[in-house]
Every structure is written in structure tokens, then in C-alpha cells.
Design a protein around this motif. Structure first.
Motif, PDB file in Angstrom:
ATOM      1  N   UNK A  89       0.821  -1.216   0.000  1.00 29.66           N
ATOM      2  CA  UNK A  89       0.000   0.000   0.000  1.00 29.66           C
ATOM      3  C   UNK A  89       0.851   1.261   0.000  1.00 29.66           C
ATOM      4  N   UNK A  90       2.179   1.094  -0.036  1.00 31.73           N
ATOM      5  CA  UNK A  90       3.100   2.219   0.096  1.00 31.73           C
ATOM      6  C   UNK A  90       3.621   2.657  -1.267  1.00 31.73           C
ATOM      7  N   UNK A  91       3.100   3.738  -1.785  1.00 32.01           N
ATOM      8  CA  UNK A  91       3.581   4.273  -3.058  1.00 32.01           C
ATOM      9  C   UNK A  91       4.971   4.873  -2.835  1.00 32.01           C
ATOM     10  N   UNK A 143      14.240   1.723  -2.773  1.00 31.11           N
ATOM     11  CA  UNK A 143      13.281   2.805  -2.560  1.00 31.11           C
ATOM     12  C   UNK A 143      14.003   4.064  -2.052  1.00 31.11           C
ATOM     13  N   UNK A 144      13.649   5.207  -2.639  1.00 31.98           N
ATOM     14  CA  UNK A 144      14.279   6.471  -2.251  1.00 31.98           C
ATOM     15  C   UNK A 144      13.431   7.210  -1.225  1.00 31.98           C
ATOM     16  N   UNK A 145      12.149   7.311  -1.491  1.00 31.12           N
ATOM     17  CA  UNK A 145      11.266   7.949  -0.517  1.00 31.12           C
ATOM     18  C   UNK A 145       9.834   7.494  -0.737  1.00 31.12           C
ATOM     19  N   UNK A 146       9.054   7.569   0.308  1.00 30.72           N
ATOM     20  CA  UNK A 146       7.653   7.186   0.230  1.00 30.72           C
ATOM     21  C   UNK A 146       6.847   8.389  -0.241  1.00 30.72           C
ATOM     22  N   UNK A 147       5.817   8.134  -1.038  1.00 33.87           N
ATOM     23  CA  UNK A 147       4.976   9.186  -1.595  1.00 33.87           C
ATOM     24  C   UNK A 147       3.586   9.119  -0.974  1.00 33.87           C
ATOM     25  N   UNK A 148       2.829  10.191  -1.121  1.00 36.67           N
ATOM     26  CA  UNK A 148       1.473  10.207  -0.587  1.00 36.67           C
ATOM     27  C   UNK A 148       0.584  11.092  -1.419  1.00 36.67           C
ATOM     28  N   UNK A 149      -0.712  10.877  -1.311  1.00 40.94           N
ATOM     29  CA  UNK A 149      -1.687  11.669  -2.064  1.00 40.94           C
ATOM     30  C   UNK A 149      -2.450  12.639  -1.180  1.00 40.94           C
ATOM     31  N   UNK A 150      -2.054  12.751   0.071  1.00 42.45           N
ATOM     32  CA  UNK A 150      -2.695  13.672   1.001  1.00 42.45           C
ATOM     33  C   UNK A 150      -1.859  14.949   1.104  1.00 42.45           C
ATOM     34  N   UNK A 151      -2.382  15.971   1.763  1.00 40.25           N
ATOM     35  CA  UNK A 151      -1.608  17.205   1.929  1.00 40.25           C
ATOM     36  C   UNK A 151      -0.310  17.025   2.707  1.00 40.25           C
ATOM     37  N   UNK A 155      -5.321   4.752   0.046  1.00 39.73           N
ATOM     38  CA  UNK A 155      -5.560   6.121   0.479  1.00 39.73           C
ATOM     39  C   UNK A 155      -6.380   6.152   1.770  1.00 39.73           C
ATOM     40  N   UNK A 156      -7.295   5.198   1.924  1.00 39.27           N
ATOM     41  CA  UNK A 156      -8.045   5.088   3.174  1.00 39.27           C
ATOM     42  C   UNK A 156      -7.097   4.738   4.317  1.00 39.27           C
ATOM     43  N   UNK A 157      -6.172   3.811   4.055  1.00 40.20           N
ATOM     44  CA  UNK A 157      -5.211   3.430   5.094  1.00 40.20           C
ATOM     45  C   UNK A 157      -4.377   4.628   5.532  1.00 40.20           C
ATOM     46  N   UNK A 158      -3.957   5.422   4.556  1.00 37.30           N
ATOM     47  CA  UNK A 158      -3.168   6.614   4.858  1.00 37.30           C
ATOM     48  C   UNK A 158      -3.990   7.642   5.636  1.00 37.30           C
ATOM     49  N   UNK A 218     -11.446   5.438  -7.170  1.00 34.67           N
ATOM     50  CA  UNK A 218     -10.938   6.333  -6.135  1.00 34.67           C
ATOM     51  C   UNK A 218     -10.942   7.768  -6.658  1.00 34.67           C
ATOM     52  N   UNK A 219     -11.564   8.665  -5.925  1.00 36.85           N
ATOM     53  CA  UNK A 219     -11.659  10.047  -6.375  1.00 36.85           C
ATOM     54  C   UNK A 219     -10.391  10.854  -6.067  1.00 36.85           C
ATOM     55  N   UNK A 220      -9.419  10.212  -5.449  1.00 40.95           N
ATOM     56  CA  UNK A 220      -8.132  10.870  -5.205  1.00 40.95           C
ATOM     57  C   UNK A 220      -7.127  10.509  -6.287  1.00 40.95           C
ATOM     58  N   UNK A 221      -7.060   9.228  -6.620  1.00 42.08           N
ATOM     59  CA  UNK A 221      -6.065   8.765  -7.592  1.00 42.08           C
ATOM     60  C   UNK A 221      -6.648   8.509  -8.972  1.00 42.08           C
ATOM     61  N   UNK A 222      -7.964   8.338  -9.065  1.00 46.83           N
ATOM     62  CA  UNK A 222      -8.580   7.990 -10.339  1.00 46.83           C
ATOM     63  C   UNK A 222      -8.459   6.524 -10.689  1.00 46.83           C
TER      64      UNK A 222
END
Length: 554
Positions: free
Chosen positions: A17-19, A44-52, A157-160, A261-265
């Protein structure tokens, strides 16, 4: 450990679940076991997220999981781990052997970070999970900063979002509980060159970590939602795992259904509804100590109380003014002051020299909250200079003086810029953001002056030089002069005497600024010598100061 689809099991410890950004430039969802290397040998260099938060909640989860499941026994073990990331197989075994994975499934018998007891509450939209999602009052006032109402959210995204709600939970109305480190707590993350180095840089030794709680090791104690508590857990009756896994908000997700998903499409399982209730665990932030959070020390009636620093209390625009407090301490342990996060302190005192890193970047993050209202985020990454422990006290004292002196100039610049442009009676109607921006610009433009100064002072002290000899005085004088000129220039950039209805007001404001720049109080704070008159130190309005200010005004 099962493979399955990327969302299969929706498990925080075993699911992918970790982008993550990989070393070949690609983006891939990975599991916790792959944060050192992926199964295909990528780094892996860094973890990404779709939240603020830009992925900070996911990063904090990784740090908490590794801290609990594989803390280093000694400083030598930590150093070995820094340069030797675990393979997916090794980390997978550690996760399996911990016995914790069954408790971290989003829809399992003990749903992760949730309370099944709220199943009878009325359903509400999944958007209530998001900290920046507006309430009805905010919508009516047209103060929505999120910009959209989210109705369907994919599993990662729900998990995050669920985890972020629990660890950053702001204060709110009656029964709205906050995290063990307060509502909207400030976090500081030490950054490495890879995701593993970043995670491992923020890990405490085992003994220090376990001392933050009651040292219980059974799953029912470690995982707060196994037996969901609604009392007031303390470090005396709960383990340190609560610092990363606390559930102050009572939430239950609906079962997922097919959708987009309305965040990622992305199409796939989505969550549309949740249930919530008030009065979760009531963590007292003055009792708990989060290893990623800086703290204030307040002394009252001879008793020192430690309180976490919150995003809402941070000045607008994180900058080198925060060097003291985010990286170095102010005041002694038994007195009032500020202190950096425990992980930053460990890096500064030992790990920086062990890893031979001259500088380290620290990511600062928080949600800026005003009680229940989330106003935005605090986010910045800054480099901090490694200083040998042998000269740290002298170096810290010099930096503290420079920050305090520059802070006085920043306040004066702000005040006099406003007085030059606005009638004093109208100042209360000037937006706070205007004055904040004046100070933020000043700190940003003086940062290139401070960085080389700090390195020169560090090198001087490390080479055996005294903290009060002429070389340091010369460096301080040069820095003070450059910072003072920056204040004057920024005032002139904002205020044009020819474009105001009251030129006298501008002249008076500029004169006051000049008197402050060249005055004895600021020079004294910087650690510079002040001219004596009749055996007494002059005030900020000495003859020499007045002469210098007059020259600058002309």
C-alpha cells in the motif's frame, strides 16, 4: 507472507500500500518488508502520498513499525543497520515473528486503527476521515481550503487517511480526543539518501524506546484496538507502541465496494462510508514523550512540565530561526527551554559523527490547527550542520545569541513596516498574514548569510579557537551588518515615502528601524562589544548609534 493484489488484505504490515519512488525513477507500491530493497532489487528512495502531508503519515507509520519490531540494542547495532538495509526476506521474517500482522488488517477481526463498538452509529461520508475536509460551518463561510468533497476512496488512500487522522487528530468539540503528542503535533524527520536510511535515522535504541512506556510486550497491550480503551492511557499502564499506534478517534470503516478512487482515479475497491463516535482514549500529552516531536519545557512553582510543540504554534514560514528548538536545545534540562525531538538529539550527539555526515536535512511537518479547525500544513526541509560534541556548547550559545538578535530585528522590521504604511488606529484591521510574510521574507533572505557563518564558527571552534576571541567577534560583526542591511533594504522595498499620504510616518518608522539595527541592545544580543560612556554601557540611542542612523537616513 501472502502476495495477492496490491490491496489484498489491506494490511498495514504485509500489504503493498506504500507508493514509493525507486532509484530507477519509477513509482511502485511496495510492502513494509521492501523498504530496504524491493523483491526485484530496486532501492526505494522515498515514500509518496496523495494527502496534503506529502507522504509524511506513511513515513511515520514505517518508522513506528520498525521502531517496535526491530529496535537496535546498541549504538553499534544502529550504525551497522544504517549502512546495511535488510533484505525483503529478512524483514519479512521479522514481521512474521512479531505476531502483529493479524491485528493490522483494515477489515479483519480486529480492524486496524478502528473501534467496532461504533457500528451502531449513523453512517457518514468517507470524507470525514480527512483533516482538511471542511465541516458545514466552514462551507457556509466559504473557507474551504481542500476544494472538493470526496465520496469514494481507494484502499491505500483510506489506510493513509485513517492513520493520519489518529496520529495528528486535532482538538475539537466535546469528546474529540487528541493524540499522545497533542492535537496537530509537530514532527521532525531526519532524511537520508534512501527510504531505509530515512526510516533508520529516526529509530531509537531499544532501551530508550521501551522506557517511554511500561515495557509490556503482549499483543493486547501493544495494539490499542485489540481491547479498545476509552479511559486515559498513560506511560505507566501502556507501552510505548501507543505513541505511533494510538486511536484517540473512534472510527469504523464500511466494507469496500467496487468503484473509482476520487483521489487517484484508479478503479478498484473503495470505501464510501464510515461511522464515528466521541470519547476515545484520553491521552495526556504532558505525560507522553513522542520521539519525533520537539518539546517545550515550562517551569512553574519549581516544577518543570514538558509539552509537545504543535503546528498551530509555529511561526509562519519555517526557517533558520527554528535552528534553536528543532535541532539544538535552549536551556538546561531542569529549567524552562525548548528541546529537539529525541531522534534529532541522538543524531546530533553521536550519529552525525558516526556516519560522517557534515549536514543532515530535517523534514518538518504538522497540520496547523486552531482547535477543531485545520488551517493548513506546516512543511519545510532544512539542512543542519554537524557539530562535534566537544564544541557543541560553545557553538550552540553563539547560534542562540544570533537567532535571538535577528529575531529582535525581524519583529522591529515587521512593526515599523506596518506603522509606515498604515495609520496606527487601522493596524488591527491589517490581515495577520501581511505581517507574517514580512518576517518570513526577512528570515528567508538572511538564511544565505547564516549558513556560511555557522560553518566558519564551527570550523574555528573545532580547530581549537576560543568562542570569544577576535576571529569570532569579526564574524559576528560581519553577520550583524549584513542582516541589518537586509532589514533596511526590505523596509525600503515595501515602503516608498513618495507614495504615502504621510511621509513623516515613513521617516519616523525608518529611523526607529535604523536605531534598532545599530543600537546597543541588538549588538549586545549578538555578542558584540558595546561602546562604554562614563564607565557604563550605552543604550541603543548612543551618540555613535544616532550618527550611524542619521547617515543611513540621508
Amino acid at each position: 507472507m501472502g502476495e495477492g493484489p496490491a490491496w489484498s488484505g489491506a494490511n498495514y504490515l504485509t500489504g503493498r500500500w506504500l507508493s514509493t519512488l525507486l532509484d530507477d525513477g519509477s513509482i511502485q507500491k511496495i510492502a513494509l518488508s521492501e523498504i530496504g530493497f524491493t523483491k526485484h532489487g530496486k532501492t526505494p528512495i522515498r515514500v509518496l502520498g496523495n494527502m496534503p502531508d506529502g507522504g509524511m503519515a506513511r513515513l511515520e507509520f514505517l518508522i513506528g513499525a520498525i521502531q517496535q519490531m526491530m529496535p537496535p540494542e546498541t549504538s553499534g547495532d544502529w550504525l551497522d543497520g544504517y549502512f546495511d538495509p535488510p533484505s525483503p526476506e529478512r524483514l519479512g521474517r521479522i514481521i512474521d515473528e512479531s505476531g502483529l500482522a493479524p491485528y493490522f488488517d483494515l477489515f479483519g477481526a480486529t480492524p486496524a486503527f478502528q473501534d467496532p463498538a461504533v457500528a451502531g452509529e449513523s453512517a457518514q461520508g468517507v470524507s470525514s476521515l480527512f483533516l482538511l475536509q471542511p465541516g458545514e460551518q466552514t462551507r457556509c463561510r466559504n473557507q474551504d481550503i481542500w476544494g472538493k468533497d470526496i465520496a469514494a476512496v481507494g484502499i491505500p488512500e483510506v489506510m493513509e487517511a485513517l492513520y493520519a487522522l489518529q496520529i495528528y487528530s486535532p482538538a475539537g468539540g466535546r469528546g474529540a480526543r487528541t493524540s499522545p503528542s497533542g492535537g496537530g503535533p509537530l514532527r521532525t524527520f531526519l532524511l537520508g539518501d534512501t527510504l531505509w536510511q530515512t526510516v533508520w535515522s529516526n529509530i531509537l535504541p531499544k532501551a530508550e524506546w521501551e522506557a517511554l512506556g511500561n515495557k509490556a510486550h503482549d499483543a493486547e497491550s501493544l495494539v490499542p484496538w485489540v481491547k479498545f480503551r476509552v479511559d486515559a492511557p498513560t506511560p505507566f499502564d501502556a507501552p510505548s507502541s501507543h505513541l505511533f499506534w494510538a486511536c484517540p478517534r473512534r472510527v469504523l470503516l464500511s466494507k469496500p465496494e467496487d468503484g473509482v478512487c476520487e483521489i487517484t482515479g484508479e478503479p478498484g475497491p473503495v470505501v464510501r462510508k464510515i461511522r464515528m463516535a466521541a470519547y476515545g482514549p484520553d491521552y495526556k500529552s504532558d505525560l507522553w514523550r513522542h520521539p519525533l516531536t520537539p518539546y517545550y519545557r515550562l517551569k512553574k512553582s519549581g516544577v518543570v512540565q514538558r509539552l509537545p510543540r504543535l503546528g498551530g504554534a509555529m511561526a509562519f514560514g519555517v526557517s533558520w530561526r527554528d535552528y534553536v528548538g528543532l535541532f539544538q536545545e535552549k536551556g538546561t534540562a531542569g529549567d524552562a527551554g525548548v528541546e529537539p525531538a529525541m531522534t534529532v538529539r541522538a543524531w546530533r550527539r553521536e550519529r552525525a559523527s558516526d556516519t560522517d555526515r557534515e549536514t543532515v536535512r530535517i523534514q518538518v511537518f504538522a497540520y496547523r490547527c486552531d482547535n477543531a479547525k485545520v488551517l493548513g500544513t506546516v512543511a519545510a526541509a532544512m539542512p543542519f550542520l554537524t557539530v562535534p560534541p566537544s564544541v557543541e556548547a560553545e557553538f550552540s550559545s553563539i547560534v542562540e545569541n544570533v537567532v535571538d538578535g535577528t529575531g529582535s530585528l525581524a519583529s522591529t522590521l515587521r512593526r515599523q513596516s506596518l506603522l509606515a504604511r498604515f495609520d496606527p488606529k487601522a493596524l488591527e484591521n491589517v490581515p495577520l498574514s501581511y505581517g507574517n510574510q514580512i518576517e518570513a521574507d526577512f528570515w528567508a533572505q538572511t538564511e544565505p548569510l547564516f549558513r556560511p557563518f555557522a560553518k566558519q564558527v564551527r570550523d574555528h571552534l573545532e580547530g581549537g579557537g576560543a568562542p570569544n576571541d577576535q576571529a569570532v567577534v569579526d564574524l559576528l560583526a560581519k553577520l550583524h551588518g549584513a542582516i541589518g542591511q537586509t532589514a533596511i533594504r526590505l523596509f525600503d522595498d515595501r515602503v516608498d515615502v513618495g507614495q504615502t499620504d504621510n511621509p513623516e510616518r515613513v521617516v519616523n518608522a525608518r529611523r526607529t528601524l535604523l536605531m534598532t539595527v545599530f543600537g546597543a541592545p541588538v549588538r549586545r544580543t549578538f555578542g558584540l562589544p558595546v561602546e562604554n560612556t562614563g564607565g557604563k554601557k550605552t543604550s541603543g540611542k548612543s551618540k555613535a548609534t544616532k550618527t550611524k542612523a542619521k547617515e543611513q537616513t540621508q
